[in-house]
Motif scaffolding. Structure first.
Motif, PDB file in Angstrom:
ATOM      1  N   ASP A 183       0.829  -1.209   0.000  1.00 48.62           N
ATOM      2  CA  ASP A 183       0.000   0.000   0.000  1.00 48.62           C
ATOM      3  C   ASP A 183       0.865   1.261   0.000  1.00 48.62           C
ATOM      4  O   ASP A 183       0.576   2.230  -0.715  1.00 48.62           O
ATOM      5  CB  ASP A 183      -0.926   0.006   1.219  1.00 48.62           C
ATOM      6  N   ARG A 184       1.928   1.234   0.809  1.00 51.38           N
ATOM      7  CA  ARG A 184       2.831   2.396   0.841  1.00 51.38           C
ATOM      8  C   ARG A 184       3.537   2.561  -0.508  1.00 51.38           C
ATOM      9  O   ARG A 184       3.717   3.681  -0.990  1.00 51.38           O
ATOM     10  CB  ARG A 184       3.865   2.222   1.963  1.00 51.38           C
ATOM     11  N   GLY A 185       3.934   1.436  -1.099  1.00 53.39           N
ATOM     12  CA  GLY A 185       4.610   1.497  -2.396  1.00 53.39           C
ATOM     13  C   GLY A 185       3.705   2.043  -3.487  1.00 53.39           C
ATOM     14  O   GLY A 185       4.151   2.825  -4.342  1.00 53.39           O
ATOM     15  N   MET A 186       2.432   1.649  -3.471  1.00 55.14           N
ATOM     16  CA  MET A 186       1.508   2.140  -4.477  1.00 55.14           C
ATOM     17  C   MET A 186       1.243   3.631  -4.283  1.00 55.14           C
ATOM     18  O   MET A 186       1.194   4.392  -5.261  1.00 55.14           O
ATOM     19  CB  MET A 186       0.198   1.354  -4.439  1.00 55.14           C
ATOM     20  N   ALA A 187       1.088   4.065  -3.021  1.00 57.09           N
ATOM     21  CA  ALA A 187       0.873   5.484  -2.753  1.00 57.09           C
ATOM     22  C   ALA A 187       2.080   6.308  -3.207  1.00 57.09           C
ATOM     23  O   ALA A 187       1.928   7.398  -3.771  1.00 57.09           O
ATOM     24  CB  ALA A 187       0.608   5.705  -1.263  1.00 57.09           C
ATOM     25  N   LYS A 188       3.280   5.780  -2.994  1.00 57.50           N
ATOM     26  CA  LYS A 188       4.490   6.477  -3.431  1.00 57.50           C
ATOM     27  C   LYS A 188       4.541   6.570  -4.956  1.00 57.50           C
ATOM     28  O   LYS A 188       4.914   7.608  -5.521  1.00 57.50           O
ATOM     29  CB  LYS A 188       5.725   5.747  -2.910  1.00 57.50           C
ATOM     30  N   PHE A 189       4.150   5.498  -5.630  1.00 54.45           N
ATOM     31  CA  PHE A 189       4.152   5.488  -7.088  1.00 54.45           C
ATOM     32  C   PHE A 189       3.173   6.526  -7.632  1.00 54.45           C
ATOM     33  O   PHE A 189       3.484   7.240  -8.596  1.00 54.45           O
ATOM     34  CB  PHE A 189       3.781   4.091  -7.592  1.00 54.45           C
ATOM     35  N   VAL A 190       2.003   6.642  -7.009  1.00 58.62           N
ATOM     36  CA  VAL A 190       1.019   7.641  -7.436  1.00 58.62           C
ATOM     37  C   VAL A 190       1.588   9.047  -7.256  1.00 58.62           C
ATOM     38  O   VAL A 190       1.418   9.910  -8.128  1.00 58.62           O
ATOM     39  CB  VAL A 190      -0.294   7.474  -6.654  1.00 58.62           C
ATOM     40  N   ARG A 191       2.280   9.281  -6.152  1.00 58.63           N
ATOM     41  CA  ARG A 191       2.888  10.606  -5.935  1.00 58.63           C
ATOM     42  C   ARG A 191       3.943  10.887  -7.010  1.00 58.63           C
ATOM     43  O   ARG A 191       4.045  12.019  -7.506  1.00 58.63           O
ATOM     44  CB  ARG A 191       3.517  10.677  -4.544  1.00 58.63           C
ATOM     45  N   GLU A 192       4.721   9.871  -7.376  1.00 54.83           N
ATOM     46  CA  GLU A 192       5.735  10.049  -8.416  1.00 54.83           C
ATOM     47  C   GLU A 192       5.087  10.342  -9.766  1.00 54.83           C
ATOM     48  O   GLU A 192       5.579  11.188 -10.529  1.00 54.83           O
ATOM     49  CB  GLU A 192       6.604   8.800  -8.503  1.00 54.83           C
ATOM     50  N   LEU A 193       3.984   9.660 -10.053  1.00 57.07           N
ATOM     51  CA  LEU A 193       3.280   9.907 -11.309  1.00 57.07           C
ATOM     52  C   LEU A 193       2.774  11.341 -11.371  1.00 57.07           C
ATOM     53  O   LEU A 193       2.846  12.000 -12.420  1.00 57.07           O
ATOM     54  CB  LEU A 193       2.115   8.932 -11.461  1.00 57.07           C
ATOM     55  N   ALA A 194       2.259  11.828 -10.246  1.00 55.28           N
ATOM     56  CA  ALA A 194       1.767  13.208 -10.206  1.00 55.28           C
ATOM     57  C   ALA A 194       2.917  14.193 -10.410  1.00 55.28           C
ATOM     58  O   ALA A 194       2.786  15.184 -11.139  1.00 55.28           O
ATOM     59  CB  ALA A 194       1.061  13.465  -8.880  1.00 55.28           C
ATOM     60  N   ALA A 195       4.054  13.915  -9.772  1.00 52.62           N
ATOM     61  CA  ALA A 195       5.205  14.803  -9.909  1.00 52.62           C
ATOM     62  C   ALA A 195       5.738  14.807 -11.335  1.00 52.62           C
ATOM     63  O   ALA A 195       6.218  15.846 -11.822  1.00 52.62           O
ATOM     64  CB  ALA A 195       6.297  14.380  -8.929  1.00 52.62           C
ATOM     65  N   ARG A 196       5.653  13.679 -12.015  1.00 55.18           N
ATOM     66  CA  ARG A 196       6.114  13.573 -13.399  1.00 55.18           C
ATOM     67  C   ARG A 196       5.128  14.166 -14.393  1.00 55.18           C
ATOM     68  O   ARG A 196       5.441  14.356 -15.565  1.00 55.18           O
ATOM     69  CB  ARG A 196       6.338  12.100 -13.750  1.00 55.18           C
ATOM     70  N   GLY A 197       3.910  14.406 -13.937  1.00 52.40           N
ATOM     71  CA  GLY A 197       2.882  14.914 -14.828  1.00 52.40           C
ATOM     72  C   GLY A 197       2.182  13.829 -15.622  1.00 52.40           C
ATOM     73  O   GLY A 197       1.462  14.124 -16.583  1.00 52.40           O
ATOM     74  N   ASP A 198       2.354  12.556 -15.210  1.00 52.95           N
ATOM     75  CA  ASP A 198       1.714  11.452 -15.915  1.00 52.95           C
ATOM     76  C   ASP A 198       0.248  11.289 -15.537  1.00 52.95           C
ATOM     77  O   ASP A 198      -0.517  10.665 -16.266  1.00 52.95           O
ATOM     78  CB  ASP A 198       2.457  10.139 -15.629  1.00 52.95           C
ATOM     79  N   ILE A 199      -0.149  11.836 -14.374  1.00 51.40           N
ATOM     80  CA  ILE A 199      -1.542  11.824 -13.963  1.00 51.40           C
ATOM     81  C   ILE A 199      -1.930  13.219 -13.512  1.00 51.40           C
ATOM     82  O   ILE A 199      -1.072  14.018 -13.110  1.00 51.40           O
ATOM     83  CB  ILE A 199      -1.807  10.806 -12.823  1.00 51.40           C
ATOM     84  N   VAL A 200      -3.208  13.525 -13.605  1.00 52.96           N
ATOM     85  CA  VAL A 200      -3.701  14.841 -13.198  1.00 52.96           C
ATOM     86  C   VAL A 200      -4.904  14.658 -12.287  1.00 52.96           C
ATOM     87  O   VAL A 200      -5.667  13.685 -12.413  1.00 52.96           O
ATOM     88  CB  VAL A 200      -4.085  15.704 -14.421  1.00 52.96           C
ATOM     89  N   GLN A 201      -5.059  15.589 -11.359  1.00 51.23           N
ATOM     90  CA  GLN A 201      -6.159  15.541 -10.406  1.00 51.23           C
ATOM     91  C   GLN A 201      -7.406  16.148 -11.029  1.00 51.23           C
ATOM     92  O   GLN A 201      -7.354  17.209 -11.656  1.00 51.23           O
ATOM     93  CB  GLN A 201      -5.791  16.301  -9.140  1.00 51.23           C
ATOM     94  N   THR A 202      -8.544  15.487 -10.855  1.00 51.88           N
ATOM     95  CA  THR A 202      -9.828  16.008 -11.313  1.00 51.88           C
ATOM     96  C   THR A 202     -10.788  16.023 -10.132  1.00 51.88           C
ATOM     97  O   THR A 202     -10.443  15.605  -9.024  1.00 51.88           O
ATOM     98  CB  THR A 202     -10.405  15.136 -12.439  1.00 51.88           C
ATOM     99  N   GLU A 203     -12.007  16.476 -10.366  1.00 47.92           N
ATOM    100  CA  GLU A 203     -12.995  16.522  -9.297  1.00 47.92           C
ATOM    101  C   GLU A 203     -13.356  15.121  -8.810  1.00 47.92           C
ATOM    102  O   GLU A 203     -13.764  14.940  -7.660  1.00 47.92           O
ATOM    103  CB  GLU A 203     -14.253  17.243  -9.786  1.00 47.92           C
ATOM    104  N   THR A 204     -13.211  14.138  -9.667  1.00 44.36           N
ATOM    105  CA  THR A 204     -13.588  12.766  -9.293  1.00 44.36           C
ATOM    106  C   THR A 204     -12.388  11.897  -8.935  1.00 44.36           C
ATOM    107  O   THR A 204     -12.548  10.731  -8.611  1.00 44.36           O
ATOM    108  CB  THR A 204     -14.355  12.099 -10.452  1.00 44.36           C
ATOM    109  N   GLY A 205     -11.176  12.459  -8.990  1.00 44.00           N
ATOM    110  CA  GLY A 205      -9.982  11.686  -8.652  1.00 44.00           C
ATOM    111  C   GLY A 205      -8.904  11.844  -9.702  1.00 44.00           C
ATOM    112  O   GLY A 205      -8.932  12.776 -10.513  1.00 44.00           O
ATOM    113  N   TRP A 206      -7.964  10.931  -9.693  1.00 44.84           N
ATOM    114  CA  TRP A 206      -6.862  10.987 -10.647  1.00 44.84           C
ATOM    115  C   TRP A 206      -7.268  10.401 -11.996  1.00 44.84           C
ATOM    116  O   TRP A 206      -8.114   9.525 -12.069  1.00 44.84           O
ATOM    117  CB  TRP A 206      -5.665  10.181 -10.130  1.00 44.84           C
ATOM    118  N   ARG A 207      -6.648  10.912 -13.059  1.00 45.10           N
ATOM    119  CA  ARG A 207      -6.780  10.309 -14.372  1.00 45.10           C
ATOM    120  C   ARG A 207      -5.445  10.426 -15.094  1.00 45.10           C
ATOM    121  O   ARG A 207      -4.606  11.270 -14.753  1.00 45.10           O
ATOM    122  CB  ARG A 207      -7.886  10.957 -15.203  1.00 45.10           C
TER     123      ARG A 207
END
Length: 304
Positions: free
Chosen positions: A267-291
């Motif tokens: 769970d910690r590893g997945m949360a860290k990966f999501v943070r890295e994706l956000a920092a890289r610009g591979d995912i963006v935050q929307t009103e309903t969550g990440w995409r």
């Protein structure tokens, strides 16, 4: 001995995705003529055009669209490859999909679809490609399986079922086709930083695969190339991890007690990966969550 790519026709399914393109970018400069097959036809054509053409290739690279779950379209694909190239030197079965929907909640149709994409489609394509493979001087088949074909992933049982099946099928096919001069091998990667894994991470997929940071697609491509240099039935990009999981599977009854010990780390590893994706610009935050930043994920994406 290093494999000689000069003039070889290498067909890669899921070719416009991360792993497919990682492989294509490595073999094109070595003289291979690459055929990228992807359900996203326009992307396949665009990506093929980015590959360098070596003088030894004998022609330009090609991108072709095909829904590999449709037998008539697969037959048309084989006919097109025959008319254009006359043979297949290497067939790389790399297209696949997964779903984060839990087994008790997903539709029967989605179960059938995933099994078709991941298991039936590569077997049908492989069978229909045999006549073109037999025209090659040193025909090869490489399939992207997954460590999910060795170790059960509780949140994604249909993916696990398809990969267990594909692994067994390719082992059997490898033994069978050896008498026909066709060498068969599979690569079994763990979590790989592909679009499919990124989608799974933001949907809260299987956290157990995030014990360690996801490996880059290039590592899987290197394992594929190692199967060409040194033919064998299976290759593991992360050999230490594979040994551990294969050892655990000699005692499957320990899994209910063992897996909770690794859940929090995953769970910690997945949360860290999501943070890295956000920092890289591979995912963006929307009103309903990440995409995913590049838009909605397609159901047929490159394998992990």
């Amino acid at each position: 001995m290093a494999y000689n790519y000069a003039g070889k026709v290498i067909v890669i399914t899921g070719g416009a995705g991360d792993i497919g393109m990682s492989l294509a970018r490595r073999i094109a400069p070595l003289g291979a003529r690459v055929v990228l097959v992807d359900i996203r036809a326009e992307r396949a054509v665009t990506q093929a055009a980015t590959l360098p053409v070596h003088p030894a290739a004998g022609g330009t690279h090609v991108g072709l669209g095909c829904d590999l779950t449709k037998r008539d379209l697969v037959e048309e694909l084989i006919a097109h490859i025959e008319a254009t190239f006359g043979r297949i030197d290497v067939l790389v079965n790399n297209a696949g999909m997964t779903s984060s929907e839990r087994f008790a909640e997903r539709s029967v149709e989605s179960i059938e679809r995933e099994l078709t994409v991941n298991l039936t489609a590569p077997l049908v394509l492989t069978r229909l490609a045999i006549p073109l493979l037999e025209r090659a001087g040193d025909p090869r088949i490489i399939s992207t399986v997954s460590l999910g074909g060795v170790f059960p992933l509780g949140e994604t049982p249909i993916y696990t079922a398809s990969k267990f099946g594909l692994r067994g099928a390719m082992l059997s096919i490898g033994l069978d086709l050896a008498a026909r001069g066709i060498r068969v091998g599979s690569v079994l990667p763990s979590a790989t930083d592909t679009r499919m894994l990124r989608q799974e991470a933001i949907e809260g997929g299987n956290s157990l695969q995030f014990q360690d940071p996801p490996q880059p697609p290039e590592r899987v491509a290197q394992a594929m190339m190692s199967l060409l240099d040194r033919p064998r039935l299976e290759a593991y990009p992360r050999i230490g991890e594979s040994r551990l999981l294969r050892a655990v599977m000699t005692m499957p009854n320990v899994l209910p007690r063992l897996l909770p010990m690794f859940r929090k780390r995953g769970d910690r590893g997945m949360a860290k990966f999501v943070r890295e994706l956000a920092a890289r610009g591979d995912i963006v935050q929307t009103e309903t969550g990440w995409r995913l930043a590049e838009g909605e994920a397609h159901p047929e994406l490159t394998q992990p």
